[in-house]
Scaffold this motif. Structure first.
Motif, short mmCIF file in Angstrom:
data_model
loop_
_atom_site.label_atom_id
_atom_site.label_comp_id
_atom_site.label_asym_id
_atom_site.label_seq_id
_atom_site.Cartn_x
_atom_site.Cartn_y
_atom_site.Cartn_z
N TYR B 368 0.81 -1.16 0.01
CA TYR B 368 0.10 -0.01 0.07
C TYR B 368 0.97 1.31 0.00
CZ TYR B 368 -3.79 -2.97 1.22
OH TYR B 368 -4.67 -3.92 0.97
N GLU B 369 2.13 1.06 0.01
CA GLU B 369 3.00 2.16 0.32
C GLU B 369 3.27 2.68 -1.00
OE1 GLU B 369 4.46 2.19 4.84
OE2 GLU B 369 5.54 3.27 3.11
N ASN B 378 8.44 -5.40 -6.18
CA ASN B 378 8.51 -6.50 -5.29
C ASN B 378 7.12 -6.53 -4.57
OD1 ASN B 378 10.90 -7.13 -6.04
ND2 ASN B 378 11.72 -5.77 -4.23
N ALA B 379 6.37 -5.61 -4.16
CA ALA B 379 5.38 -5.68 -3.38
C ALA B 379 4.15 -6.17 -4.31
CB ALA B 379 4.85 -4.36 -3.09
N TYR B 465 -1.85 -3.92 -11.42
CA TYR B 465 -2.45 -3.40 -10.21
C TYR B 465 -1.63 -2.18 -9.73
CZ TYR B 465 2.10 -5.26 -8.68
OH TYR B 465 3.44 -5.53 -8.65
N ALA B 466 -2.60 -1.68 -9.04
CA ALA B 466 -2.30 -0.23 -8.91
C ALA B 466 -1.55 0.21 -7.36
CB ALA B 466 -3.37 0.81 -8.98
N GLN B 467 -0.75 1.08 -7.36
CA GLN B 467 -0.46 1.47 -6.08
C GLN B 467 -1.30 2.73 -5.63
OE1 GLN B 467 3.18 3.40 -5.65
NE2 GLN B 467 3.59 3.54 -7.88
N VAL B 468 -1.70 2.53 -4.52
CA VAL B 468 -2.71 3.68 -3.96
C VAL B 468 -1.94 4.83 -3.64
CG1 VAL B 468 -4.31 4.38 -2.40
CG2 VAL B 468 -4.16 1.79 -3.17
N SER B 469 -2.21 5.98 -4.14
CA SER B 469 -1.34 7.20 -3.56
C SER B 469 -2.41 7.91 -2.56
CB SER B 469 -1.02 8.05 -4.69
OG SER B 469 -2.41 8.61 -5.13
N ASP B 470 -3.67 7.57 -2.37
CA ASP B 470 -4.50 8.27 -1.44
C ASP B 470 -5.69 7.65 -1.51
OD1 ASP B 470 -5.57 11.77 -1.03
OD2 ASP B 470 -5.05 9.98 0.31
N ILE B 471 -6.47 7.68 -0.45
CA ILE B 471 -7.52 7.29 -0.32
C ILE B 471 -8.87 8.55 -0.20
CG2 ILE B 471 -9.31 6.01 1.06
CD1 ILE B 471 -7.12 4.26 1.64
N THR B 472 -9.77 8.68 -1.04
CA THR B 472 -10.85 9.78 -1.15
C THR B 472 -11.83 9.70 0.01
OG1 THR B 472 -12.05 8.57 -2.62
CG2 THR B 472 -10.37 9.99 -3.60
N PRO B 473 -12.17 10.71 0.22
CA PRO B 473 -13.12 10.59 1.58
C PRO B 473 -14.49 9.78 1.29
CG PRO B 473 -12.64 12.93 1.00
CD PRO B 473 -11.86 12.07 0.13
N VAL B 478 -7.18 6.46 -4.78
CA VAL B 478 -6.77 7.05 -6.03
C VAL B 478 -5.37 6.28 -6.01
CG1 VAL B 478 -5.73 9.30 -6.85
CG2 VAL B 478 -7.64 9.30 -5.44
N LEU B 479 -5.32 6.14 -7.29
CA LEU B 479 -3.97 5.27 -7.52
C LEU B 479 -3.02 6.12 -8.22
CD1 LEU B 479 -5.89 2.48 -9.35
CD2 LEU B 479 -5.09 2.40 -6.89
N SER B 480 -1.86 6.00 -7.85
CA SER B 480 -0.73 6.59 -8.42
C SER B 480 -0.26 5.80 -9.47
CB SER B 480 0.33 6.92 -7.50
OG SER B 480 0.93 5.80 -7.10
N PRO B 481 0.32 6.63 -10.52
CA PRO B 481 0.78 5.91 -11.66
C PRO B 481 2.06 4.87 -11.35
CG PRO B 481 1.43 8.11 -11.82
CD PRO B 481 0.77 8.08 -10.58
N GLY B 482 1.91 3.99 -10.64
CA GLY B 482 2.94 3.15 -10.37
C GLY B 482 3.24 2.36 -11.62
N GLN B 483 2.44 2.03 -12.33
CA GLN B 483 2.78 0.90 -13.33
C GLN B 483 2.42 1.99 -14.82
OE1 GLN B 483 3.91 -1.80 -13.51
NE2 GLN B 483 4.11 -1.74 -11.28
N LYS B 484 3.36 1.80 -15.56
CA LYS B 484 2.89 2.67 -16.89
C LYS B 484 2.24 1.64 -17.72
CE LYS B 484 5.65 5.15 -18.86
NZ LYS B 484 4.69 6.11 -18.67
N ASN B 485 1.84 2.30 -18.53
CA ASN B 485 0.89 1.62 -19.50
C ASN B 485 1.81 0.63 -20.43
OD1 ASN B 485 -0.59 0.89 -21.76
ND2 ASN B 485 -2.17 2.59 -21.14
#
Lengths: 230, 616
Positions: B368-369, B378-379, B465-473, B478-485
């Protein structure tokens, strides 16, 4: 920042200079022994000279008393060395004041010279005393060490007195007068009793003369330095 | 004269025994003491022997002789003063006294010598006692119990201390009034001395005596001085009250023990934890201690297998350890289905149950980080749960990184790419030995990239899969662009020099380039087929929104819009369906409309802030 650094440097340098000069000054004033012979312009005050001389003479008298007592306890018991009345010291020929009035009437320069004479008279006997005590059977360490110490201190006191005389009486140099000690043969006699008696005699004289010098010096100190108001 | 000397010697020798302290039993008079108080005069005393039968007392006479120069020239002289010093005494005044001169005295009775003594005056000095004792209060202690005083006196009047003829030292003694032992102080040369620590409620006696310095014999004691100290208030007397220390200590220990036991054995966990903090159990990331306790070694090994530092070689000898074989080159595994399906399946549920870690330090965290970019990849492997998909994922990541590497390299001078992002790219590139996707975009990498692209279906089928950068209220993630297309891979091996044109335009919030951005930088793509591939993939899978899109220049955005309009009809993001699983995110397929066109960019990435604006 640079200014601060330079001022700091200057401050530290000044401090160092002060310290060094302080050390030098202190050394020159309080150095022991008193100015080595030969240093003509050594400026040590008369009061300090007298203080030191009195300390030395007091110390010498203490040692002499102890040495005499130890000798008496160890060798003289049961031998009947009480014939003090007969024996005389070699310094008796020097006409020293014998009571307070005489001591007060004598001039301090004369008294100083007298002290010098007495001190000089003891140089030779003390030297022989040390060598002879060493040669004694079962040479007692206490007596020997005290004899050595007295001899050294006597020399220092003599130096100090010469300094004082030089300050009190500048320019006048008297002939070196002193009493000759001729008791060496008696110290080396084969007969033990006689030899021990000679030692006893010498030590008794030493105690007496050291007390005399101590008293004269204290008197002179009060008279010269403190103007008779100790 | 010699005869006289001999006689004298005999007489003295004969009488010497008498002076060694023997008692007088014969009743003859004998000398008791000869004494000089100030080194100026002296006097001698004798006892008058007790006589039975009154014979004529006989005139006891004293004769003295003193040696001057070297000879005993004088005769015995009689005592000059029998009166001044009292009875049976002879007083020699200063005119008869010579210091440093031996004297001999003899006592005669009826003409016969009864006693004789020889001495020098400086040997018999015993000063008179000091006079004028007085005391002053120095201070009183704070407790009001003790006080210090200063005792002063005058030297004996006949001693000429001022002229220095005699130097005296003094010894002070004091004691309480009802005591018997005197306390002695060290000899002092001055005529005043402080006495410390006298009790205020007691009376003291003080006396002083003197002696000539260097001598051993003291003179007589002075008169006793009575010191009565001022009484303090009786309230200050605290010493009578004995504080019950013993009782208090016992009670205190008892009370403390009771309290301690209460705490230890109480059910209050909080207090218990305060007093006796629990010893931290060893934690391993992703492993629940309860799991270890349950003894389900299979799951434990599963978890351990996904850790970097897990060394399976250790357990070669153990039969109970099962290893999950990684088959890197097996292409079949890629087609087993999307991750999402897998995650949504029972397997996922099962894994969830198993790995429902209560610990905060479980492997979930690494999934999640977003900050831990290193472990992201790795995660991602871990989150998958199975390593079968790990490889293609990794490959994808590597490929992306490769793209990233190239672009980063070109833009390294101007980019603000965090070193962290570069590092993982390096690391992963290095890790993958069979796939040397190293920096520099070598031909081999091109080859690799091409091989990757050779199977578009595989690419399409590869889940992400996405890495989460934030959780909206609202609860969405919200996923950050951890993986490129993944389609961006194809673009990576384009002309690198063209990318430099885009350097100034890029403001790197993250280090990722969208393929669309890369596209802009690159002139007409030589690989048309790739582009065509790109579009549909964008449509379907372009879900990430990056910050870069927002920071691009207007010009670019213009082009981006064009590009995006052509390439990304509906960019959206996926909310997380299940967050619990440490193995990854189950993504919803729901897409949110993006009303604001500014969010649209060449690539479909939007930052968290922008997303918040969108979200209610």
């Amino acid at each position: 920042m640079d200014k601060k650094r330079s001022s700091l440097k200057a401050g530290s340098l000044l401090l160092l200079l002060l310290l060094v000069s302080d050390l030098l000054l202190c050394k020159s004033v309080a150095s022991l022994p008193i100015c080595p012979s030969g240093a003509v312009n050594c400026q040590v005050s008369l009061r300090e000279l007298f203080d030191r001389a009195v300390i030395l003479s007091h110390y010498i008298h203490n040692l002499s008393s102890e040495m005499f007592n130890e000798f008496d306890k160890r060798y003289a018991q049961g031998r009947g060395f009480v014939t003090k009345a007969i024996n005389s010291c070699h310094t008796s020929s020097l006409s020293t004041p014998e009571d307070k009035e005489q001591a007060q009437q004598i001039h301090h320069e004369d008294l100083l010279n007298l002290i010098l004479r007495v001190l000089r008279s003891w140089n030779d006997p003390l030297y022989h005393l040390v060598s002879e005590v060493r040669g004694m059977q079962e040479a007692p360490e206490a007596i020997l060490s005290k004899a050595i110490e007295i001899e050294e201190q006597n020399r220092r006191l003599l130096e100090g007195m010469e300094k004082i005389v030089g300050q009190v009486q500048p320019g006048i140099k008297e002939n070196e007068v002193y009493s000759v000690w001729s008791g060496l043969p008696s110290l080396q006699m084969a007969d033990e009793d006689s030899r021990l008696f000679a030692f006893y005699n010498l030590l008794h004289c030493l105690r007496r003369d050291s007390h005399k010098i101590d008293n004269y010096l204290k008197l002179l100190k009060c008279r010269i330095v403190y103007d008779s108001n100790c | 004269m010699d005869l006289w000397q001999l006689l004298l010697t005999l007489a003295v020798a004969g009488s010497s025994d008498a002076f060694s302290g023997s008692e007088d039993s014969s009743g003859k008079p004998k000398f008791t003491k000869c004494r000089s108080p100030e080194l100026e005069t002296f006097s001698c005393h004798w006892t008058d022997g007790v006589r039975h039968g009154l014979k004529s007392p006989g005139s006891v006479q004293l004769f003295y002789i003193r040696r001057s120069t070297q000879e005993w020239t004088q005769e015995w002289k009689e005592c000059p003063d029998y009166v001044s010093a009292g009875e049976n005494s002879c007083y020699f005044n200063s005119s008869y006294t010579s210091i440093w001169i031996p004297y001999c005295i003899k006592l005669t009775s009826n003409g016969g010598t009864v006693d004789q003594k020889c001495f020098s005056v400086e040997e018999i000095v015993q000063p008179d006692p000091p006079i004028g004792l007085n005391w002053t209060l120095l201070n009183i202690s704070l407790t009001g119990i003790h006080a210090d005083i200063q005792v002063r006196w005058e030297p004996p009047p006949n001693a000429d201390v001022q002229k220095g003829w005699i130097v005296l030292e003094y010894e002070l003694q004091y004691k309480e009034v009802n005591e018997t032992q005197w306390k002695m102080m060290d000899p002092v040369l001055s005529t005043s001395v402080p006495v410390y620590s006298l009790r205020l409620d007691k009376e003291y006696e003080v006396r002083v005596r003197s002696r000539q310095r260097n001598s051993e014999k003291y003179g007589e004691f002075s008169e006793v001085l009575y010191v009565t100290l001022p009484q303090m208030s009786p309230l200050a007397c605290e010493e009578d009250f004995q504080f019950p220390w013993f009782l208090i200590i016992i009670l205190g220990i008892f009370g403390l023990t009771v309290i301690l036991f209460l705490f230890i054995f109480s059910k209050q966990q909080r207090i218990k934890m305060l007093i006796l903090p629990p010893v931290p159990v060893p934690k391993i990331k992703g492993i629940d201690p309860d799991l270890l306790k349950e003894g389900k070694l299979e799951e434990v090994n599963t978890i351990l297998a996904v850790h970097d530092n897990y060394k399976p070689e250790f357990y070669n000898d153990d039969s109970w350890v099962e290893f999950i074989e990684l088959d890197i080159d097996d292409p079949d595994e890629k087609t087993e289905g999307s991750d999402t399906d897998r995650l949504l399946s029972n397997d996922h549920q099962k894994s969830l149950n198993i790995l429902g870690a209560k610990d905060d330090d479980s492997g979930r965290t690494s999934c999640y980080e977003p900050d831990i970019l290193e472990t992201d990849f790795n995660a991602s492997d871990m989150c998958d749960g199975t390593s079968e998909v790990a490889q293609p994922q990794r490959l994808k990541g590597e490929a992306d990184l490769l793209c990233l590497d190239q672009k980063n390299q070109k833009d390294s001078s101007s980019s603000n790419a965090t070193p962290a992002t570069q590092q993982p790219s390096v690391i992963l590139a290095e890790e993958n030995k069979p796939r040397p996707l190293l920096i520099g975009g070598t031909e081999s990498t091109h080859q690799a990239a091409h091989t990757q692209l050779s199977n578009p279906s595989s690419l399409a089928n590869i889940d992400f899969y996405a890495q989460v950068s934030d959780i909206t209220p609202a609860g969405s993630v919200v996923l950050s662009p951890g993986q490129k297309n993944k389609t961006g891979i194809s673009q990576c091996d384009m002309h690198p020099e063209v990318v430099s044109l885009c350097q100034a335009n890029f403001i790197m919030d993250n280090a990722y380039f969208c393929e669309a951005d890369a596209k802009k930088c690159i002139p007409v793509a030589p690989h048309v087929e790739v582009e065509s591939r790109v579009e549909p993939s964008f449509n379907q899978e372009d879900i990430y929104i990056t910050t870069e899109s927002l920071t691009t220049t207007a010009g670019r955005s213009g082009t981006a819009e064009r590009a995006s309009s052509s390439e990304m009809p509906v960019p959206d993001y996926t909310s997380i369906h299940i967050v619990q699983s440490p193995q990854g995110l189950v993504l919803n397929a729901t897409a949110l409309p993006l009303p604001d066109k500014e969010f649209l960019s060449s690539c479909g990435y939007v930052s968290t802030d922008q997303l918040n604006k969108i979200m209610p």
